[in-house]
Design an enzyme around this catalytic site. Sequence first.
Site, mmCIF file in Angstrom:
data_model
loop_
_atom_site.group_PDB
_atom_site.id
_atom_site.type_symbol
_atom_site.label_atom_id
_atom_site.label_comp_id
_atom_site.label_asym_id
_atom_site.label_seq_id
_atom_site.Cartn_x
_atom_site.Cartn_y
_atom_site.Cartn_z
ATOM 1 C CB SER A 168 -0.907 0.014 1.228
ATOM 2 O OG SER A 168 -1.585 1.259 1.352
ATOM 3 C CE1 TYR A 197 -3.866 -1.730 5.200
ATOM 4 C CE2 TYR A 197 -3.251 0.478 4.490
ATOM 5 C CZ TYR A 197 -3.625 -0.819 4.180
ATOM 6 O OH TYR A 197 -3.749 -1.201 2.873
#
Length: 262
Positions: free
Chosen positions: A145, A158
């Site tokens: 990501s 995250y």
Amino acid sequence: MSKCLQLYDHVLITGASGGIGAALAQHYAARAQRISLWGRDLQRLESLAKICTAAGAETDIVVVDLSNMHESLEAFSRAEAQAPIDLLFLNAGVSDMRQPGRVVETPDILLETALVNYAVPTGLASVAAELMVKRRRGHIVFTGSVAAWHDLPFSAAYCASKAGIERFAGALRAAVTPYNVNVTLVSFGFIDTRMSRRINGFKPFLAKPEKAVSVINKALKQRRGHVTFPKIFNLLRMIEAVTPRNLAHMLLRSIRVSQGPR
């Protein structure tokens, strides 16, 4: 259905019941002798398995807890015993933001995120890499990501887990390349999946899972180590890199974002 000229013996996809995972399964089912679909949603996996079987692949589905290293490694061993895995997509992930009123995520969220997004995928990759090195063939693909590049105050767990995956993928690639084994990391922005639909806020450059799969397929053919999609996030990364950290943090704190339930 006739197979493509270049076949994989066994493709394993974690997170197959989600958007990118399901799109990967449908793309590679016609290119594989066997495909293993791992996910949390049995009904979705069963529907997807029918599509993959119709495309010509022997298909099996596994509902596995990817926050449990021991269970995940046992499931991998069973899959490997069926046929050597030569294409592994470590695609599953969780993304939970801090709860209202908190400064950072709860310890439970931090632990689950670390296990599902980092510890278990790297554990699976380490086992797969050793087997692939012995066979002198194979490809491991990590779903990363662009969040790995930014200090997101609302999603520290995250972005940290994805930063860890990025470093691990690079180090693993350095280790296995001499043995004709490849490792690819795909750093995604916003993809139109159930995960991104939970986010309430601005989602720039939102892309469809099918486009994401096209990017992955091209990266695999070119044996690339790292690819970013959409590419504009590379520019945003460079801009932040030359922005004073205090200013970058101030801008990141100004982002108004929330998250719905799973």
